[in-house]
Design an enzyme around this catalytic site. Structure first.
Site, short mmCIF file in Angstrom:
data_model
loop_
_atom_site.label_atom_id
_atom_site.label_comp_id
_atom_site.label_asym_id
_atom_site.label_seq_id
_atom_site.Cartn_x
_atom_site.Cartn_y
_atom_site.Cartn_z
N CYS A 1 53.43 51.97 53.76
CA CYS A 1 54.34 51.34 52.80
C CYS A 1 54.92 50.07 53.40
CB CYS A 1 55.45 52.31 52.40
SG CYS A 1 56.41 52.94 53.79
N ASN B 1 31.40 51.48 25.24
CA ASN B 1 30.06 51.55 25.83
C ASN B 1 30.18 50.96 27.24
OD1 ASN B 1 27.18 51.42 26.28
ND2 ASN B 1 26.96 51.54 24.05
N CYS C 1 58.41 47.05 42.73
CA CYS C 1 57.05 46.78 42.25
C CYS C 1 56.16 48.02 42.22
CB CYS C 1 56.40 45.69 43.10
SG CYS C 1 55.93 46.22 44.75
N CYS D 1 53.29 57.04 58.62
CA CYS D 1 52.08 56.21 58.70
C CYS D 1 52.40 54.73 58.54
CB CYS D 1 51.05 56.64 57.66
SG CYS D 1 51.51 56.25 55.96
N CYS E 1 64.74 45.22 47.35
CA CYS E 1 63.57 45.82 46.68
C CYS E 1 63.51 45.37 45.23
CB CYS E 1 63.67 47.35 46.76
SG CYS E 1 62.38 48.20 45.83
N CYS F 1 25.06 48.71 24.01
CA CYS F 1 24.32 48.63 25.28
C CYS F 1 24.19 47.19 25.77
CB CYS F 1 22.94 49.24 25.12
SG CYS F 1 22.99 50.99 25.43
N ASN G 1 24.76 52.23 17.65
CA ASN G 1 24.91 51.75 19.03
C ASN G 1 24.91 50.23 19.05
OD1 ASN G 1 24.58 50.96 21.67
ND2 ASN G 1 23.15 52.58 22.20
N PHE G 2 26.10 49.65 19.01
CA PHE G 2 26.26 48.19 19.12
C PHE G 2 26.85 47.85 20.50
CE2 PHE G 2 27.09 48.07 14.26
CZ PHE G 2 25.74 48.21 14.02
#
Lengths: 448, 445
Positions: free
Chosen positions: B347, B199, B409, B344, B406, B134, B131-132
């Site tokens: 966009c 980690n 993207c 909605c 357009c 944490c 474990n290197f």
């Protein structure tokens, strides 16, 4: 399974039920994923406990959310091979959905029935298009089981047996298989075309159905016992109970299940244009169903006629609420006395007003009696007994009768419950038979 | 059914799903229940010199109604006696000989490393994970990420471990570095048999605005923790992929970081992981999640016609290139499906304020002036009217993409709440491939 696909047992096309649209339509993929992601994935979930077949509901819903549709459907079928029909005919408000922890959280409970319908429907569609079977039956083990009646109990029992390599042969006296799934479910929930598709799918796993064979007449129980390793009785209930009111003989008076069956299955059956009102005697779920069906078919004046009060009704509150949305009324605390006719035609129902203790005549064009069904009274083998209410007595765990080879399930043992109860009976009986023969119980892992 | 079994540098496991070193792999009783639920292996909660933990150790962020999108902890390594852990490891291996038990270790001196490696292997460990990584607590004592951030130290300790170990040695890397290749190469130089990453990420999870205490609050104080959970997955995917595609890293990788379901797992496999470690999702929902991970991965491999999970490992890596290699001539353009659009206009506003003003609505003139620029608020005259109106108010809300403007993207497709309503389609007739590097080579840049 969509309605209208070809079926080995074809239905005529001009059926009144086809005029009904789905009260709860099939989810699109995005609707299903949004709903699935609302599920909390409870531990020891109350929805599982509330399901008579014990489907691992949070697991199948999570699999919808992760996109594992095949796994989702198999989680359902593993314990309930009638997953397609129960998704639609179960009174979920009283079972899984009613138990959802969201009910205590001021939040809409998860629409479990609709998610189940989506998972099963999408998986079966993929099964058909890819040719990759969800379940592959094991090779023939040489055992045979006869099942009497092709309703949900027998079909589920047969499906589980077939998957384990047992040959099930179902004997059905009616021209259409499926029992109440085909003849009796309200058409805004589930139509007979879909019921037949589910049966076709089950048969596809190696189930033999012999239509038009009446056990006791065309073949005896003794013969069946001699030719098979076990027998399963799934005969359901008999015809509508008649009240035998004065004036009830003649046109315009119907038994509820008979009328529902005509609406669902009888080609060309119509409600005459001069019928504008109907009184339905009874307040169980069948009474509510037929009242709502008549109202949805355009009768402006439909009412339930009931001896007691709304609180005492055996029909579910959500069903009554649904019927009321279509204008169905409830007339409480009246007792039917007589069908009133004029020139042979029904013009009213005379009832006793139990509050004022006086006879009143309610005008109507039709009277529908929905006061229960007769018990099955066909021939039984020695050792198979009925209780005082006509129900076949079985062991609670195995569904085995007093005869060591004979099992039973569905309405004929419980007096008339849900399709999902019949499915649970069928599965448990199949498992008990398999265990008795030292065979594996449950769906074979090789098919996973 | 595909074969899910793996062999990671000699560590065999019936499936690639391992519990990561953490609370779910804290005790033998837990690990055995996990194996019963279907987990193929477990990396035992890190062993080392006894420590004392604080109470109030976890904090999380919720996002838009989803609980625990990211989790942060200030818990240290095992707080149970070493001999108890070793006894339980022995017991687990005796009962589950075919499952993988990897023991996570974190000590200081060379002698301590020798001692704990020998005891772990005596207990029956199938492998070791150093474990290197944490980034909290232990690093203040010169361990954990303080090793992982110093390639020279990492290499030296790895070499010590290789000197003492008879089982495979995995090095668990911290993502709290400038370039993950530095510790990765150091681990290889030290002789490591495999890598585990990522980690946790050094983090503060939040502030209680009523008390102004930093969370998780330990008597009104807090400290930085390690961040994990679904939110860290993209960071982990990048680091796994960056190591897996580098020819100087010839050793297998155990992928860790936000894996919650079989889809996440498949992505880590495709980017070069051989085994997969899971912690946060188990902390959220329990060991039972592995059933769908196995089932879903199996169904996916079957659908893809892959007979073994090994066939998926690294399958996406050929597509992982430097920016300078990307084709500058590739052009996509947004298409809005009017049949599924719910009106909605997310966009529209995303493109208007957050991108290049190429989507237009049909509710009267635009609110803002766009000047003479070719990207503008107002639809240019050539922009066709909405695809469908039919007198339906909802359909009249369907915006229109000015396809010539357009720039492709993807933002509109990303914000659209309706799956597959906005698709990015390749502009036809694009000329042949040319990358930035090719342009530079041609002297055009």
């Amino acid at each position: 399974m969509d309605a209208g696909k070809s079926s080995a047992t074809a239905l005529a096309d001009n059926r009144l039920e086809q005029q009904f649209s789905d009260a709860k339509p099939l989810y699109t993929a995005s609707e299903a994923i949004i709903e699935a992601n609302r599920c909390l994935y409870c531990h020891d979930a109350p929805c599982i406990t509330a399901c008579p077949t014990g489907i691992d509901i949070p697991a199948f819903i999570r699999k919808i959310a992760t996109g594992n549709i095949r796994g989702s459907a198999k989680t359902i079928f593993r314990v309930n091979m009638a997953g397609a029909s129960t998704a639609r005919v179960c009174p979920v408000e009283e079972l899984c959905v009613g138990a959802c922890v969201y009910n205590g959280f001021n939040e809409t409970p998860i629409h479990i029935g609709r998610l189940q319908r989506y998972a099963v429907s999408a998986a079966l569609e993929a099964e058909e298009s890819s040719g990759r079977r969800l379940f592959t039956p094991k090779p023939d083990c040489g055992r045979k089981v006869a099942l009497i009646g092709a309703g949900p109990a027998s079909l589920v029992c047969a499906a589980h047996l077939a998957l384990e390599g047992v040959t099930p042969i179902i004997y059905e006296r009616d021209p259409l298989p499926g029992g109440l799934n085909t003849t009796g479910i309200a058409p805004y929930k589930f139509q007979s075309g879909d019921a037949l598709l589910e049966i076709e799918w089950i048969i596809g796993h190696g189930v033999d159905i012999r239509i038009g064979v009446e056990v006791g007449q065309d073949v005896t129980i003794e013969q069946l016992l001699a030719d098979h390793d076990a027998l399963f009785i799934g005969v359901g209930l008999g015809g509508d109970t008649a009240l035998d009111l004065p004036g009830s003989d003649g046109p315009g008076v119907w038994g509820a299940t008979d009328l529902i069956r005509r609406i669902k299955n009888q080609p060309g059956f119509e409600i005459p244009a001069d019928v504008g009102s109907a009184l339905v005697i009874g307040a169980g779920n069948t009474a509510i169903d037929i009242a709502r069906e008549l109202a949805m078919l355009g009768l402006p004046d439909v009412a339930l006629v009931y001896r007691r009060t709304e609180e005492e009704m055996s029909g579910y509150a959500h069903e009554l609420e649904g019927a009321r949305r279509y204008g169905v009324k409830l007339i409480e605390q009246v007792r039917p006395l007589e069908v009133v006719r004029s020139d042979g035609r029904v013009v009213g129902l005379k009832v006793l007003d139990l509050i004022n203790n006086e006879a009143v005549e309610l005008a109507c064009d039709w009277v529908v009696e929905a006061v229960g069904q007769q018990k099955f009274d066909g021939a039984l083998a020695p050792g198979v007994e009925r209780d005082g209410q006509g129900r076949i007595i079985v062991d609670e765990a195995t569904r085995r009768s007093g005869h060591p080879q004979i099992y039973a399930g569905g309405d004929c043992i419980n007096g008339g419950q849900e399709v999902v109860n019949a499915a649970a009976d069928g599965r448990e009986a199949a498992f008990a038979m398999l265990r008795g023969w030292g065979l594996e119980v449950g769906l074979n892992p090789g098919a996973a | 059914m595909a074969d899910l079994s793996i062999d990671m540098c000699g560590i065999r496991s019936p499936n690639p799903f391992w519990l990561a070193s953490g609370p779910p792999a804290n005790s033998g009783e837990q690990v055995m229940r996990a194996f019963d639920a279907g987990w193929g292996g477990a990396v035992w909660k890190t062993l080392g010199e006894p420590i004392v933990n604080v109470s109030s150790r976890l904090g999380s962020i919720d996002y838009a109604g989803s609980r625990m999108v990211g989790l942060n902890n200030i818990e240290l390594i095992t707080d149970r006696p070493l001999e108890v852990n070793f006894k339980e490891i022995y017991e687990v291996k005796k009962r589950y000989p075919n499952h993988a038990v990897i023991v996570s270790l974190m000590v200081e001196s060379k002698e301590d490393w020798r001692d704990i490696i020998m005891r772990s292997e005596d207990a029956g460990a199938d492998g070791l994970e150093l474990n290197f990584g944490c980034p909290h607590g232990m690093c203040e004592r010169g361990m954990g990420s303080s090793v992982g951030q110093e390639p020279a130290v990492l290499e030296e300790i790895t070499a010590w471990a290789k000197e003492f170990a008879n089982t495979p040695v995995l090095i668990k890397l911290t993502p709290n570095v400038g370039d993950i290749l530095d510790p990765g190469l150091a681990a290889v130089a030290g002789g490591a048999d495999g890598l585990s990453l990522i980690n946790t990420i050094k983090s503060l999870i939040g502030v209680d605005l009523d008390t102004l205490a930093i969370l998780p609050s330990v008597r009104a104080e807090s400290t930085n923790g390690g961040y994990c959970g679904p939110a860290v997955k993209p960071i982990a995917l990048h680091m796994v992929g960056a190591l897996a595609r580098d020819s100087r890293i010839p050793i297998p990788i155990s992928g860790i970081g936000g894996i919650s379901d079989w889809r996440d797992a498949a992505e880590f496999l495709a980017l070069g992981s051989t085994s997969l470690q899971v912690c946060t999702a188990v902390m959220h929902y329990g060991y039972r999640i592995v059933e769908d991970m196995i089932d879903g991965l199996n169904n996916y491999l079957d659908e893809k016609g892959m007979a073994s999970v090994n066939d998926l490992i690294g399958k996406a890596l050929p597509g992982f290139v430097e920016w300078g290699e990307l084709d500058l001539n590739y052009q996509v353009v947004a298409k809005i499906d009017a049949d599924t659009c719910i009106g909605c206009q997310l966009c529209y506003v995303a493109c208007l304020d957050g991108a290049h003003q190429c989507i237009h609505t049909h509710q009267g003139p635009c609110a803002a002036f766009h000047g003479e620029s070719d990207h503008g608020m107002n639809p240019r005259l050539e922009v066709p009217p909405p695809v469908r109106h039919n007198g339906n108010a909802l359909l009249a809300m369907v915006p229109t993409v000015d396809e010539d403007e357009c720039i492709g993207c993807n933002l509109c497709a990303l914000v659209c709440p309706v799956p597959d309503c906005i698709t990015m389609e390749e502009r036809p007739g694009a000329p042949g491939r040319e990358s930035w590097n090719q342009r530079v080579a041609r002297g055009l840049a």
